[in-house]
Design a protein around this motif. Structure first.
Motif, mmCIF file in Angstrom:
data_model
loop_
_atom_site.group_PDB
_atom_site.id
_atom_site.type_symbol
_atom_site.label_atom_id
_atom_site.label_comp_id
_atom_site.label_asym_id
_atom_site.label_seq_id
_atom_site.Cartn_x
_atom_site.Cartn_y
_atom_site.Cartn_z
ATOM 1 N N ARG A 1 -13.997 34.575 -28.828
ATOM 2 C CA ARG A 1 -13.625 33.188 -29.140
ATOM 3 C C ARG A 1 -12.486 33.156 -30.150
ATOM 4 O O ARG A 1 -11.513 32.401 -29.988
ATOM 5 N N LEU A 2 -12.598 33.978 -31.178
ATOM 6 C CA LEU A 2 -11.559 34.017 -32.207
ATOM 7 C C LEU A 2 -10.248 34.545 -31.635
ATOM 8 O O LEU A 2 -9.172 34.014 -31.925
ATOM 9 N N ALA A 3 -10.323 35.593 -30.805
ATOM 10 C CA ALA A 3 -9.111 36.176 -30.221
ATOM 11 C C ALA A 3 -8.383 35.174 -29.338
ATOM 12 O O ALA A 3 -7.144 35.116 -29.313
ATOM 13 N N ARG B 1 -8.495 31.881 -29.670
ATOM 14 C CA ARG B 1 -7.898 30.860 -30.521
ATOM 15 C C ARG B 1 -6.717 31.396 -31.324
ATOM 16 O O ARG B 1 -5.795 30.641 -31.650
ATOM 17 N N ASP B 2 -6.734 32.674 -31.658
ATOM 18 C CA ASP B 2 -5.623 33.272 -32.398
ATOM 19 C C ASP B 2 -4.400 33.541 -31.529
ATOM 20 O O ASP B 2 -3.338 33.909 -32.034
ATOM 21 N N GLY B 3 -4.564 33.419 -30.228
ATOM 22 C CA GLY B 3 -3.456 33.647 -29.315
ATOM 23 C C GLY B 3 -3.296 35.071 -28.853
ATOM 24 O O GLY B 3 -2.317 35.401 -28.156
ATOM 25 N N ARG B 4 -4.231 35.955 -29.213
ATOM 26 C CA ARG B 4 -4.092 37.361 -28.831
ATOM 27 C C ARG B 4 -4.197 37.576 -27.325
ATOM 28 O O ARG B 4 -3.665 38.549 -26.796
#
Length: 331
Positions: free
Chosen positions: A129-131, A133-136
C-alpha cells in the motif's frame, strides 16, 4: 482493562490467546452458548468463564464478538448502545440491508466499532500500500488476488457461511480497496464445483474466479479454491508501469517452480490462515485495545465492512445470473 470475549470457537480461541497475554488486559471474561466450551478455553489462559449475558453486564472496557454470524448484528448493537467499544468478526451481518441498519444505529452511539479484517495489519499488504502511494510502482495497471484453502470447511459451516464470496473472498475485496485506495465499479464472477457435493447442495461453489474493474479503470482479477492441496495460498500481485510487487511471495508460499534448477520457494507451505497471519492478528488486537482506550481510530469501521460486503454481494449476483454486475445496481 476488563475485556469480554463472546464466542469460544475456532476464531474466538485464537483471539483469546492474544488477549490473555496482552499487558493492557487486566482480566478476560469468556462467554459462549456452550458453558463447557467457555470453561475449557478460559482455564488454561487464566481467564474467567461466564454466561454471555453476565459478560455483557460486567462493566467491560471492551468486548470482542466471535460468535456465529447470525448473532453479530444484535450483539454489536447491544455493546455499542451500552457504550462498550466493540470488535466484531466479519461479517457484520449476512446481508446488505441489515448491515446498513447496523451502520446507521452504531454511528449514532458514537461508540468505537472495529470489524475484523486482519489483512490490513499484515506487513506485506501495508508495504505494498505504501509503495503504491509513494509512486514506486508507477501507474497501477493490473491487480491479481488469490485465496486458496488447503482443505474445505465442513458441510455444516458451508451451509451457513453465505457462500465463498461473502465468507472467504470478502477479505480479498476489503484488501483490494484498502491497498489501492480505489472502489470496485463492476464484478464478473464465475465458479465451479470440483469437490464434495455439499457445496452445490448449499448453492455454493468450491472454485471461484472474478474480474473486477475499479473506478479508475484498473483491472483486478481474483481466484480461489477450497481444495488447494499445496497449502494455504494467499497472495496479491500489483503490476505498475515501474515495478510489480507481490504480497505473500516468501519461502513458505504454496508454489513450486516448473523451471529446471529452480528450487525456490523451498520452505514448508503455510498450513492455515492463523499460522500465516499470526503477527497480523496480534497487531490487530493491539490496535483495537488502543481504539477502546481512545488512543486511535479504527481503520476497519462498519462503513468499510459494508463496502466489502457490497462487492461480495455483486459477485454472488454475477455468479447466480451469469452476467457483469455494476455495484451501482446494489448501492
Amino acid at each position: 482493562m476488563l475485556v469480554g470475549l463472546l464466542g469460544a470457537g475456532r476464531i474466538g480461541a485464537w483471539h483469546a490467546r492474544f488477549l490473555s497475554g496482552h499487558p493492557l488486559v487486566r482480566e478476560l471474561l469468556i462467554g459462549d452458548a456452550d458453558p463447557r466450551r467457555a470453561e475449557a478455553l478460559a482455564g488454561p489462559l487464566g481467564a474467567r468463564a461466564a454466561d454471555p449475558e453476565a459478560v455483557l453486564a460486567a462493566g467491560l472496557d471492551a468486548v470482542l464478538i466471535a460468535t456465529p454470524t447470525a448473532t453479530h448484528a444484535e450483539l454489536l448493537l447491544r455493546a455499542a448502545e451500552a457504550g462498550v467499544p466493540v470488535f466484531c468478526e466479519k461479517p457484520v451481518a449476512a446481508d446488505l440491508e441489515t448491515t446498513g441498519r447496523v451502520r446507521e444505529r452504531a454511528a449514532k452511539t458514537g461508540t468505537p466499532v472495529h470489524i475484523g479484517f486482519q489483512r490490513r495489519f499484515d506487513a506485506g499488504y501495508a508495504a505494498a500500500r505504501l509503495a503504491l502511494r509513494d509512486g514506486r510502482l508507477g501507474d497501477l495497471h493490473r491487480v491479481h488476488l488469490v485465496t486458496a484453502d488447503p482443505a474445505p470447511p465442513g458441510a455444516e459451516y458451508v451451509r451457513s457461511s453465505g457462500g465463498i464470496f461473502r465468507d472467504c473472498h470478502i477479505h480479498d475485496f476489503d484488501i483490494l480497496r484498502w491497498v489501492t485506495g480505489r472502489e470496485v465499479e463492476s464484478v464478473t464472477a464465475v465458479g465451479a464445483n470440483r469437490g464434495d457435493g455439499y457445496f452445490a447442495a448449499s448453492g455454493d461453489v468450491d472454485t471461484s474466479a472474478a474480474v473486477m474493474v475499479l473506478d479508475d479503470g484498473t483491472v483486478a482479477t481474483m481466484q480461489g479454491s477450497r481444495y488447494n492441496g499445496a497449502g494455504y495460498d494467499v497472495r496479491m500481485e500489483l503490476a505498475g508501469t515501474a515495478e510489480t510487487w507481490v504480497v505473500g511471495l516468501d519461502e513458505r508460499a504454496a508454489l513450486r517452480s516448473a523451471e529446471p534448477g529452480v528450487d525456490w520457494p523451498s520452505g514448508d507451505a503455510w498450513a492455515n490462515f492463523w499460522e500465516r497471519f499470526e503477527p497480523a492478528y496480534a497487531s490487530e488486537i493491539g490496535t483495537f485495545l488502543d481504539v477502546a482506550r481512545g488512543r486511535a481510530d479504527s481503520p476497519c469501521t462498519v462503513d468499510e465492512a459494508f463496502e466489502a460486503l457490497l462487492v461480495a454481494e455483486a459477485a454472488a449476483l454475477s455468479l447466480r445470473e451469469d452476467r457483469r454486475v455494476r455495484l451501482a445496481e446494489l448501492r
